[in-house]
Design an enzyme around this catalytic site. Structure first.
Site, PDB file in Angstrom:
ATOM      1  N   GLU A  46       8.177  64.293 -43.818  1.00 44.41           N
ATOM      2  CA  GLU A  46       8.778  65.559 -43.381  1.00 44.41           C
ATOM      3  C   GLU A  46       9.492  65.433 -42.032  1.00 44.41           C
ATOM      4  O   GLU A  46       9.228  66.167 -41.083  1.00 44.41           O
ATOM      5  CB  GLU A  46       7.716  66.654 -43.358  1.00 44.41           C
ATOM      6  CG  GLU A  46       7.266  66.980 -44.758  1.00 44.41           C
ATOM      7  CD  GLU A  46       6.155  68.000 -44.842  1.00 44.41           C
ATOM      8  OE1 GLU A  46       6.201  68.863 -45.731  1.00 44.41           O
ATOM      9  OE2 GLU A  46       5.225  67.938 -44.015  1.00 44.41           O
ATOM     10  N   GLU A  88       3.056  64.655 -53.104  1.00 45.23           N
ATOM     11  CA  GLU A  88       2.081  65.722 -52.897  1.00 45.23           C
ATOM     12  C   GLU A  88       2.212  66.707 -54.047  1.00 45.23           C
ATOM     13  O   GLU A  88       3.322  67.113 -54.411  1.00 45.23           O
ATOM     14  CB  GLU A  88       2.307  66.460 -51.569  1.00 45.23           C
ATOM     15  CG  GLU A  88       2.096  65.610 -50.332  1.00 45.23           C
ATOM     16  CD  GLU A  88       2.369  66.363 -49.033  1.00 45.23           C
ATOM     17  OE1 GLU A  88       2.332  67.619 -49.045  1.00 45.23           O
ATOM     18  OE2 GLU A  88       2.618  65.703 -48.011  1.00 45.23           O
TER      19      GLU A  88
END
Length: 945
Positions: A406, A475
């Site tokens: 991220e 994820e």
């Protein structure tokens, strides 16, 4: 520029190298140090590096540790936002600064010459002195730094001083959805480095699956030889390739060969795993076989020590993973303690090793100022990647390098990928943030919906580059609170489409910190900016007790699947490599949950990816509903589980419940003592509510549609939260209006309307009670009245019974909780629990404990008296010592105070769980839409048997 705000890497350390041990002397400097916390650099004492500095008034602090967990300052949790002004590379002057000092002596036999002082982890920036001389500055909190100290050492009275700052320029690169905690949190070691020793090495051990040959070659210094006694290799020049027949390393067969690298000055033990990672035909393969990653994301966490994780705890993690069929770990979002990767080598786990990098806090700012595209941060990015790869390059378990998490996109990330590709072309590169897949080898996504995964599986992506790559969900299945739901449907997609190669559930463990009577989460320490219980999102509770979601995940990903077939029992082998020869198959026949026969099932060895059908065993006749449970268990003990450990199981229905006996005559309704009496039940004549059953006082049952909301019910990821819609519809405060109580003849009919205040919509609920000897039959008819919006949390009845009824027994789904989209781990059987034991102690209290597909349930007091509810045919139930409203209001487990009653819910349907806390909502097939519904339950009082 002050060193705290230098965006570059640290200074003074030697080049990065592999983590390893040798026979050269080593001295652990872990233990009790002197410690002082200052509010900022300006207030920190001067001269702490000096021999004569007086630290006698300082506190003591263990190293490794994080100082906030020892009474110095307070923890703080944020998921995305930085807890300081975003002004890169600057940090606040109010910057907690922890000074650490240690005096130590050398062992009497410590050799003269070179020595390295190794720090395995300092958060977030450390300035280091030894015997008054500055060694340098560390950044990259979860990466090692080594300093040459040989000329500075003295036999006695060495003074090591380390000044650690909570915030530094490096903090902008470490926004990794975790507690902000500071200190020297991994080991500190002094390493003697002999002349002519082995400074570094890289064991390259490839495997050719077509020939069965392994090739080993060691990149190291001159005059190093390799011994592998098991392969009869002795004195082989390490730098020269050597090919020979070997057994390959895989996560299922973690075959390691013990060897020795040696020079005349030093011996280094090595553990060699032969394996080759490749991407072929758009698939990630090891040793020529496609992988299906049944993985978890793992932060390092201990509820008492934070990111200080002991070797025993790391081993406990690995053993729990293996015992629950997990085969892969993504080291979110930094390299773990190197000892964890050694455990993955030993016990067998595929690893995505992730760099210590995340800049997520720039996302709310539109990524303005993000370091990933700013040249002043380029060296820091490369330094972090280099230290990751060099430290962990010898681990066969590591099959992918991840650039970080991220951090959006930018040239700095591309340069990291280029460096990795040049340094280690044997492992593909992962980074989810590169959505165009411009510089990665694997297409990775977070929390993609089932529909998106299916489109990717069909190769319908508009991007040609992405279409040609293996796809991994780095994820998914956000395990926050009760849930996630929908994991089964993900598995079905992974198995349907060869390019969809599994993923990693977020995440392994709740990050609660131990408080007095509960586990704390964001906001519990007075943080002005925090993200609440979003840090409580694991398959394990903080104390490493498995949550129901781990049992569900283990069942869904089980490597051996057992089901009914046209000609008997079908056994499918979903291992990636091994046959089923290491397993024993047993069967158990249960008649209404009572074992009546058992035996061993003769199953031939099934190759990976294949199935076999075997006939049913000869079974005795049964009188009730009976089920055959077939289990696949380890035939012999392994390093991670004992013999008999079950890796997969399936249930087959054998015989249905016998037809119900003819009903006896109905009993009449009559009035006495101001009550309506029907059989064993007494009712309030005004409301028609049951007030006693036999001699037991009860209240209800009455229609109820509310449940204490789950984290997923409240989640915003999938759009408007279900919980908001339910509250707007007033489902949490429904009111009951009695339309009529008809007590004539042999039926008690109660007509009601159940509706929220201020709104026109509601539910018409008719209750029809009939008595048959000592049993009461209740038929409930529910009809939506008006324009009823959205979905219902649940549909069923709520009643209260005496608190003495603290023991539960049931025949149905169990032993744990189950919900419509999370029920694969529930098997049909007979189970018993205390009422307290039926509860799942989610760190943030919420709906829990539902038992599904229940044929009958009994709640009893210690004397055996109680009540029994029978389904017609089945129902769901919960039993608690608090109401749903009390459960909804609680914020920690110790907010739940047992009352004087047991509150029983009896449901015909529940809304699914989904994963909307961070992922897709409830799939359409599991959504509970209001519609006309009828169901039947039977009630009776029971006495001791």
């Amino acid at each position: 520029m002050p060193y705290l705000e230098d965006p570059g890497p640290g200074r003074g350390s030697v080049p990065a190298r592999a983590a390893f041990t040798s026979d050269a002397p080593a001295l652990s400097l872990n233990g009790t140090w002197r410690f002082r916390l200052s509010p900022g650099l300006a207030a920190a004492p001067a001269g702490i590096e000096g021999d004569d500095f007086d630290d006698s008034a300082w506190d003591e602090l263990p190293v490794p540790s994080l100082w906030q967990l020892h009474g110095h300052g307070r923890p703080a949790y944020t998921n995305v936002r930085y807890p300081f002004p975003v002004d890169p590379p600057h940090v606040p002057s109010d910057n907690p600064t922890g000074d650490h000092r240690l005096r130590f002596d050398l062992p009497a036999d410590w050799p003269a010459g070179s020595a390295l002082l190794r720090f395995d982890g300092i958060d977030s920036c450390g300035r280091i002195w030894l015997n008054g001389t500055e060694l340098g500055v560390t950044r990259g909190s979860r990466l090692p730094a080594e300093f040459e100290v040989g000329p500075l050492l003295r036999p006695h009275g060495n003074v090591l001083a380390v000044r650690v700052h909570q915030w530094s320029a490096g903090s902008y690169l470490e926004d990794q959805d975790m507690w902000w905690l500071s200190g020297i949190f991994r080991g500190v070691t002094l390493l003697a480095r002999p002349d002519g020793g082995i400074g570094d090495y890289w064991v390259r051990a490839d495997y050719d699956h077509t020939t069965g040959l392994g090739t080993v070659q060691v990149e190291t210094g001159p005059d190093v030889v390799l011994d592998i006694p098991e392969l009869e290799i002795a004195g082989h020049p390490a730098g020269e390739p050597l090919a020979l027949p070997v057994e390959p390393w895989t996560a299922e067969t973690p075959r390691l060969y013990d060897g020795i690298l040696s020079t005349v000055a030093e011996r280094v033990p090595v553990r060699i795993g032969f394996r080759t990672v490749s991407i072929e035909d758009g698939q990630l393969k090891v040793n020529g076989r496609r992988l299906l990653l049944r993985g978890v994301n793992r932060h390092e966490h201990d509820p008492r020590t934070g990111r200080v994780v002991s070797p025993e705890t790391a081993l406990a993690d690995v053993l729990l993973m293996k015992r629950h069929n997990v085969n892969a770990v993504r080291t979110s979002h930094y390299p773990p303690d190197p000892a964890f990767l050694e455990l993955c080598d030993t016990h067998g786990l595929w690893v995505i090793d992730e760099c210590d990098l995340e800049t997520h806090g720039f996302e709310p700012l539109g990524w303005a100022g993000n370091p990933s595209s700013d040249p002043i941060w380029a060296d820091a990015y490369l330094d972090r990647m280099r230290r990751t790869v060099e430290r962990d390059k010898n681990r066969p378990s590591v099959i992918l390098w991840s650039l970080g998490n991220e951090s959006h996109t930018g040239e700095n990330l591309a340069r990291m990928a280029d460096w990795v590709r040049h340094r280690d072309p044997t492992r593909p590169i992962h980074y989810e943030g590169d959505h165009e897949c411009a510089y990665v080898d694997v297409h990775s996504r977070m929390y993609a919906t089932h529909e998106e995964v299916e489109r990717i599986g069909r190769r319908e992506d508009d991007n040609a580059r992405r279409r040609d790559l293996p796809f991994v969900l780095c994820e998914y299945g956000h395990a926050m609170g009760n849930g996630p739901g929908g994991l089964l449907e993900y598995r079905e997609l992974f198995e349907r489409y060869p390019n969809c190669q599994g993923g990693f559930v977020w995440e392994w463990i709740d990050h609660g910190l131990a408080a007095d009577e509960h586990f704390a989460y964001g906001g519990d320490f007075g943080e002005p900016i925090h993200d609440g219980n979003f840090v409580i999102d694991g398959l394990l509770f903080p104390d490493r007790t498995p949550s129901p979601s781990l049992a569900e995940f283990a069942k869904i990903i089980e490597p051996v699947r057992i089901s009914a077939g046209a000609s008997g029992i079908v056994v499918r082998n979903h291992h990636d490599f091994v046959t089923t020869a290491h397993l024993t198959f047993t069967w158990t026949l249960e008649d209404e949950g009572i074992t009546v026969a058992q035996g061993v099932l003769d199953v031939p060895s099934v190759p990976s990816g294949q199935s076999v059908s075997v006939p049913l065993p000869v079974l005795p006749a049964t009188g009730g509903e009976s089920w055959l449970t077939v289990s696949a268990a380890l035939a012999s003990a392994t390093a991670w589980a004992p013999a008999g450990h079950v890796v997969g199981w399936g249930q087959l229905p054998v015989s249905a419940a016998p037809a119900a006996a003819p009903l006896p005559p109905r009993g009449p309704v009559f009035r006495t003592g101001g009550r309506l009496v029907l059989g064993a039940g007494a009712f309030d004549p005004a409301t028609g509510v049951l007030t006693s059953l036999g001699e037991h006082a009860v209240h209800g049952p009455r229609l109820d549609v509310w449940r204490a909301t789950t984290d997923n019910d409240r989640g915003t990821f999938a759009g408007r939260p279900d919980a908001d819609q339910w509250r707007e519809a007033g489902l949490h405060r429904m009111q009951h209006r009695v339309i009529a109580v008809d007590a004539d003849g042999e039926e008690l009919v109660v007509r009601t309307r159940v509706a929220p205040p201020a709104l026109p919509s509601g539910l018409l609920a008719d209750y029809t009670w009939t008595a048959f000897d000592d049993r009461l039959r209740l038929r409930v008819a529910v009809t939506p009245d008006g324009e009823f919006p959205g979905t219902l949390p649940r549909l069923g009845l709520t009643m209260a019974v005496p608190g003495a009824f603290g023991a539960a027994e049931w025949f149905g789904g169990g032993p744990g909780e189950a919900y419509p989209d999370s029920r694969q781990a529930a098997r049909i059987g007979r189970f018993s629990r205390s009422v307290d034991g039926l509860q799942t102690p989610y760190v943030f209290p919420q709906e829990n404990g539902n038992r599904t597909a229940v044929r009958w349930a009994r709640l009893t007091a210690p004397d055996g008296h109680g009540i029994q509810v029978d389904g017609d045919p089945v129902f769901d139930f919960t039993a608690r010592r608090w109401t749903a409203a009390e459960l909804e209001a609680a914020r920690h487990t110790d907010d739940l105070v047992p009352g004087e009653l047991v509150h029983l819910t009896l449901d015909v349907a529940q809304h699914g769980l989904g994963s909307a806390s961070c992922g897709p909502g409830v799939l359409p097939r599991y959504r509970l839409v209001p519609q006309k519904t009828e169901f039947t339950l039977w009630f009776r009082a029971v006495r001791s048997r």
